[in-house]
Motif scaffolding. Structure first.
Motif, mmCIF file in Angstrom:
data_model
loop_
_atom_site.group_PDB
_atom_site.id
_atom_site.type_symbol
_atom_site.label_atom_id
_atom_site.label_comp_id
_atom_site.label_asym_id
_atom_site.label_seq_id
_atom_site.Cartn_x
_atom_site.Cartn_y
_atom_site.Cartn_z
ATOM 1 N N LEU A 191 77.295 43.121 64.686
ATOM 2 C CA LEU A 191 75.922 43.114 64.310
ATOM 3 C C LEU A 191 75.128 42.178 65.135
ATOM 4 O O LEU A 191 73.676 42.442 65.501
ATOM 5 N N MET A 192 75.472 41.035 65.466
ATOM 6 C CA MET A 192 74.667 40.100 66.193
ATOM 7 C C MET A 192 74.543 40.465 67.443
ATOM 8 O O MET A 192 73.356 40.181 67.786
ATOM 9 N N HIS A 193 75.544 41.167 68.041
ATOM 10 C CA HIS A 193 75.360 41.719 69.421
ATOM 11 C C HIS A 193 74.054 42.646 69.376
ATOM 12 O O HIS A 193 73.280 42.477 70.544
ATOM 13 N N GLN A 194 73.922 43.562 68.363
ATOM 14 C CA GLN A 194 72.883 44.428 68.293
ATOM 15 C C GLN A 194 71.608 43.694 68.262
ATOM 16 O O GLN A 194 70.346 43.850 68.768
ATOM 17 N N ALA A 195 71.505 42.566 67.446
ATOM 18 C CA ALA A 195 70.300 41.595 67.341
ATOM 19 C C ALA A 195 70.052 40.816 68.894
ATOM 20 O O ALA A 195 68.877 40.801 69.110
ATOM 21 N N ALA A 196 71.110 40.646 69.463
ATOM 22 C CA ALA A 196 70.870 39.986 70.915
ATOM 23 C C ALA A 196 70.348 40.930 71.730
ATOM 24 O O ALA A 196 69.393 40.577 72.642
ATOM 25 N N VAL A 197 70.606 42.322 71.796
ATOM 26 C CA VAL A 197 70.167 43.193 72.633
ATOM 27 C C VAL A 197 68.598 43.439 72.222
ATOM 28 O O VAL A 197 67.500 43.457 73.253
ATOM 29 N N LEU A 198 68.274 43.428 70.863
ATOM 30 C CA LEU A 198 66.691 43.200 70.657
ATOM 31 C C LEU A 198 65.979 42.233 70.880
ATOM 32 O O LEU A 198 64.828 42.456 71.512
ATOM 33 N N GLU A 233 60.185 31.042 77.796
ATOM 34 C CA GLU A 233 59.617 30.373 76.738
ATOM 35 C C GLU A 233 59.696 31.472 75.325
ATOM 36 O O GLU A 233 59.898 30.851 74.299
ATOM 37 N N THR A 234 59.790 32.640 75.483
ATOM 38 C CA THR A 234 59.906 33.425 74.233
ATOM 39 C C THR A 234 61.268 33.272 73.659
ATOM 40 O O THR A 234 61.404 33.110 72.586
ATOM 41 N N ALA A 235 62.226 33.287 74.958
ATOM 42 C CA ALA A 235 63.474 33.073 74.242
ATOM 43 C C ALA A 235 63.929 31.802 73.412
ATOM 44 O O ALA A 235 64.462 32.007 72.464
ATOM 45 N N VAL A 236 63.298 30.603 73.851
ATOM 46 C CA VAL A 236 63.321 29.562 73.166
ATOM 47 C C VAL A 236 62.559 29.467 71.880
ATOM 48 O O VAL A 236 63.113 29.273 70.691
ATOM 49 N N LEU A 237 61.540 30.069 71.906
ATOM 50 C CA LEU A 237 60.640 30.334 70.790
ATOM 51 C C LEU A 237 61.315 31.209 69.799
ATOM 52 O O LEU A 237 61.483 30.797 68.399
ATOM 53 N N GLY A 238 62.075 32.192 70.200
ATOM 54 C CA GLY A 238 62.900 32.922 69.347
ATOM 55 C C GLY A 238 64.048 32.167 68.799
ATOM 56 O O GLY A 238 64.200 32.558 67.535
ATOM 57 N N ALA A 239 64.696 31.225 69.497
ATOM 58 C CA ALA A 239 65.806 30.304 68.803
ATOM 59 C C ALA A 239 65.053 29.505 67.695
ATOM 60 O O ALA A 239 66.124 29.196 66.835
ATOM 61 N N ILE A 240 63.871 29.210 67.810
ATOM 62 C CA ILE A 240 63.490 28.306 66.703
ATOM 63 C C ILE A 240 62.665 29.186 65.518
ATOM 64 O O ILE A 240 62.868 28.811 64.121
ATOM 65 N N LEU A 241 62.139 30.108 65.598
ATOM 66 C CA LEU A 241 61.465 31.033 64.848
ATOM 67 C C LEU A 241 62.103 32.281 64.346
ATOM 68 O O LEU A 241 62.110 32.753 63.098
ATOM 69 N N VAL A 242 62.752 32.975 65.387
ATOM 70 C CA VAL A 242 63.435 34.239 64.881
ATOM 71 C C VAL A 242 64.744 34.053 64.169
ATOM 72 O O VAL A 242 64.908 34.738 63.268
ATOM 73 N N GLU A 243 65.313 33.143 64.402
ATOM 74 C CA GLU A 243 66.757 32.971 63.784
ATOM 75 C C GLU A 243 66.296 32.510 62.246
ATOM 76 O O GLU A 243 67.033 32.994 61.309
ATOM 77 N N PRO A 244 65.439 31.820 61.821
ATOM 78 C CA PRO A 244 64.991 31.569 60.497
ATOM 79 C C PRO A 244 64.398 33.011 59.642
ATOM 80 O O PRO A 244 64.996 33.218 58.707
ATOM 81 N N MET A 245 63.768 33.835 60.667
ATOM 82 C CA MET A 245 63.435 35.103 60.279
ATOM 83 C C MET A 245 64.709 35.867 59.981
ATOM 84 O O MET A 245 64.623 36.626 58.836
#
Length: 214
Positions: free
Chosen positions: A159-166, A182-194
């Motif tokens: 399931l997490m691999h599918q999320a990584a593809v997205l 920058e977007t990938a770093v921002l994702g680590a900060i904001l997308v993971e809590p989402m």
């Protein structure tokens, strides 16, 4: 744009922007004269990233500087550049190698990676903060008597691999290499809590469907 406009558009005070400039978190503007500089959309984007890291991610200024140093290092390939930036974010401490639960968690994690065929992850087990976080979590579960077993871990990993593809599909929509990192770093900060919030909402929904509200 001048400093006042950058402040207005970003919602960050001029004093804070000047602090970020002094700390090297924001690149200098184009000098117009001895007292005035101009800033562009790249400065605005970087300023928003810095604010997200500090205010939302609670990342220390020194760590933000290190992460941004990797973001801006165009001498590295994308994978190394992104990995270095993400690894510079706060991570869990090294687990106790003598702990029997940690040793068992290592074996379980290594078996998981073999089953999944994640060769790169297997090569990086000794240095990867993500692998270390996995071992710490699995060891904690085992210590409490919860052995999830490899089958369940494999299902979650896929399931997490599918999320990584997205994630990376979205990153690749950005125009420049710097924006992608920058977007990938921002994702680590904001997308993971989402994602965590969505997981919990899904659990609540499934619980209500199975058991009702009694």
């Amino acid at each position: 744009m001048r400093l006042a406009e950058l402040s207005e558009r970003s919602g960050v005070s001029t004093a804070t922007i000047k602090y970020y400039l002094r700390e090297g978190l924001l690149p200098p503007g184009r000098q117009v004269n001895a007292t005035t500089a101009e800033y562009d959309e790249g400065h605005l984007r970087r300023l928003r990233l810095v604010r997200a890291m500090i205010q939302v991610g609670r990342v220390p200024v020194a760590t933000v500087r290190e992460v941004l140093g990797h973001v801006d290092d165009d001498s590295l390939g994308r994978t190394i550049r992104l990995g270095a930036a993400l690894w510079a974010l706060p991570q869990v401490p090294e687990p106790d190698a003598d702990d029997e639960h940690v040793r068992a968690a290592h074996r379980e994690a290594e078996e998981l990676l073999r089953t999944l065929g994640w060769q790169n992850a297997r090569l990086l087990t000794t240095i990867s903060p993500a692998y270390r976080s996995l071992v710490v979590a699995v060891a904690a579960l085992r210590r409490l008597g919860y052995d999830w077993g490899p089958e369940l871990l494999v299902s979650y990993a896929r399931l997490m691999h599918q999320a990584a593809v997205l994630d990376l599909d979205f990153v690749e929509t950005r125009a420049s290499e710097a924006e992608r990192i920058e977007t990938a770093v921002l994702g680590a900060i904001l997308v993971e809590p989402m994602l965590q919030a969505l997981h919990r909402l899904a659990q609540e929904e499934e619980s209500a469907r199975r058991y009702g509200f009694e």
